[in-house]
Design a protein around this motif. Structure first.
Motif, PDB file in Angstrom:
ATOM      1  N   GLN A 175      -1.566   5.237   8.370  1.00 21.52           N
ATOM      2  CA  GLN A 175      -1.458   6.315   9.347  1.00 21.52           C
ATOM      3  C   GLN A 175      -2.648   7.251   9.147  1.00 21.52           C
ATOM      4  OE1 GLN A 175       1.774   9.326   9.054  1.00 21.52           O
ATOM      5  NE2 GLN A 175       2.433   8.506  11.024  1.00 21.52           N
ATOM      6  N   PHE A 176      -3.346   7.560  10.228  1.00 20.14           N
ATOM      7  CA  PHE A 176      -4.555   8.382  10.171  1.00 20.14           C
ATOM      8  C   PHE A 176      -5.592   7.782   9.212  1.00 20.14           C
ATOM      9  CE2 PHE A 176      -1.025  11.469  10.883  1.00 20.14           C
ATOM     10  CZ  PHE A 176      -1.276  11.665  12.237  1.00 20.14           C
ATOM     11  N   LEU A 229       0.410   5.004   4.044  1.00 18.83           N
ATOM     12  CA  LEU A 229       1.445   6.032   3.957  1.00 18.83           C
ATOM     13  C   LEU A 229       1.720   6.429   2.505  1.00 18.83           C
ATOM     14  CD1 LEU A 229       4.043   4.689   6.553  1.00 18.83           C
ATOM     15  CD2 LEU A 229       2.695   6.780   6.762  1.00 18.83           C
ATOM     16  N   SER A 230       1.533   5.490   1.591  1.00 19.27           N
ATOM     17  CA  SER A 230       1.838   5.744   0.187  1.00 19.27           C
ATOM     18  C   SER A 230       0.925   6.781  -0.447  1.00 19.27           C
ATOM     19  CB  SER A 230       1.752   4.443  -0.618  1.00 19.27           C
ATOM     20  OG  SER A 230       0.450   3.897  -0.539  1.00 19.27           O
ATOM     21  N   THR A 231      -0.182   7.137   0.221  1.00 22.94           N
ATOM     22  CA  THR A 231      -1.075   8.137  -0.345  1.00 22.94           C
ATOM     23  C   THR A 231      -0.628   9.559  -0.024  1.00 22.94           C
ATOM     24  OG1 THR A 231      -2.517   8.057   1.613  1.00 22.94           O
ATOM     25  CG2 THR A 231      -3.041   6.567  -0.211  1.00 22.94           C
ATOM     26  N   ASN A 232       0.373   9.716   0.812  1.00 22.05           N
ATOM     27  CA  ASN A 232       0.903  11.042   1.129  1.00 22.05           C
ATOM     28  C   ASN A 232       1.796  11.529  -0.008  1.00 22.05           C
ATOM     29  OD1 ASN A 232      -0.301  11.222   3.758  1.00 22.05           O
ATOM     30  ND2 ASN A 232       1.317   9.840   4.511  1.00 22.05           N
ATOM     31  N   GLN A 233       1.619  12.776  -0.413  1.00 21.35           N
ATOM     32  CA  GLN A 233       2.357  13.292  -1.557  1.00 21.35           C
ATOM     33  C   GLN A 233       3.872  13.272  -1.320  1.00 21.35           C
ATOM     34  OE1 GLN A 233       1.872  17.487  -2.598  1.00 21.35           O
ATOM     35  NE2 GLN A 233       1.724  16.898  -4.765  1.00 21.35           N
TER      36      GLN A 233
END
Length: 355
Positions: free
Chosen positions: A239-240, A244-248
């Motif tokens: 996403q962007f 997604l797993s890099t979002n805190q």
């Protein structure tokens, strides 16, 4: 405490992982609907997994059920082992063990349990059983039901008896459940009725503690499977321009789910280990059940949420974990109910220690 599996327990877990991984696929589960995967059950029995439970103990069963939970395999393994093999082996007479255990070992007999006792079954003056239980897991497949009466006595009832009726019902999880109706059936007593933990008959208390521990192990597997799917989704879905797993927020939610899953697992291991060591495990079984209910609910909700809109798809594999997790949350007592029972048990033990 040493939860390190023995060589036999490790072998049983490995065999279960292979069979469930190969045969309990999304396509087969979809084809099974809400019923049992009969071919998978035959494969498990041919491999000797139900029979092995007598050798690997409750801890070994917990390890095997973890593997079932990872794939949400639709077979009556937990029910047959807890309410059949282990119950009869521990509390049956020599004649009962000789007669009942062979069929339970090879899968030609399937057991389930009308547990816990909620006052729905009563004994008449002539010794016959009357009453009903709203739903019993795997009843549609069972040849034998372990019934707990209002006084918490245990009775083995054959589903083929004309005074026994099993009405199919649908539950949250596809557990081939049914409503049990007893109309004057002559049950076969299991256990001697001697008092055990918290004043309950010893056989009833032991079977209930065993069931709570085993189904907590099953919940640990369900949660592990849900989390594994969520991790795969968030790592591969971008996403962007980034996973997604890099979002805190995603990382924190997954980390919390991992810790909850480990708490379910380790409390189930402790209760099972104490049971196998013939130590008192009533409080530990209730602790495992509480974690399985409260934490299990959080984990399967997190699995749904981390899938985003995909998690709302009723046909997606993660939704099956959600259904199983919510069913296990309530089965054998929801979190608040179990916590109250644990508090009463600890208070009773404290009073006995003080006196």
């Amino acid at each position: 405490m040493d939860f390190t599996p023995s060589e036999e327990q490790t072998a049983a877990q490995g065999l279960a992982a292979r069979i469930f991984g190969d045969l309990s696929t999304h396509e087969r589960l979809t084809a099974a609907g809400t019923g049992t995967d009969a071919e998978l059950w035959k494969e498990l029995c041919a491999a000797g997994l139900p029979a092995a439970v007598e050798d690997v103990g409750l801890l070994g069963l917990v390890l095997v059920l973890e593997e079932q939970g990872r794939t949400t395999a639709q077979v009556p393994l937990a029910a047959t082992c807890v309410y059949g093999l282990l119950a009869v082996a521990a509390h049956g007479t020599p004649e009962q063990r000789d007669r009942l255990l062979p069929g339970l070992r090879d899968g030609t007999a399937v057991a389930t349990g009308a547990f816990p006792a909620r006052g729905g079954v009563h004994i008449a003056e002539d010794g016959a059983l009357y009453g009903s239980v709203p739903w019993v897991p795997w009843l549609r497949d069972a040849t034998h039901v372990l019934v707990a009466d209002a006084e918490r006595g245990l009775w083995i009832v054959r589903t083929g008896d004309p005074d026994v009726t099993a009405v199919p019902v649908e539950t949250t999880a596809p557990w081939s459940a049914g409503r049990l109706v007893l109309d004057g059936v002559r049950g076969e007593r299991l256990g001697n009725g001697q008092p055990g933990a918290n004043g309950q008959p010893q056989a009833y208390a032991d079977v209930l503690a065993t069931a709570r521990t085993a189904f907590a192990g099953l919940q640990a597997g369900v949660c592990a499977g849900s989390l594994a799917r969520a991790v795969h989704h968030t790592v591969t879905r971008e996403q962007f321009g980034r996973p997604l797993s890099t979002n805190q927020g995603v990382l924190l939610r997954a980390a919390d789910a991992h810790m909850d899953t480990e708490a379910i697992r380790v409390t189930a291991y402790e209760a099972a280990w104490r049971h196998d060591e013939q130590r008192d495990c009533a409080a530990q079984a209730l602790t495992a059940a509480w974690w399985a209910s409260e934490a299990g609910k959080r984990v399967v909700h997190a699995g749904q949420h981390l899938h985003g809109g995909t998690g709302a798809d009723l046909d997606h594999p993660v939704h099956r974990h959600f259904l199983w997790g919510r069913q296990l949350d309530a089965y054998l007592g929801c979190g608040g109910e179990v916590l109250e029972e644990l508090g009463l048990l600890l208070a009773h033990s404290s009073q006995e220690g003080a006196s």
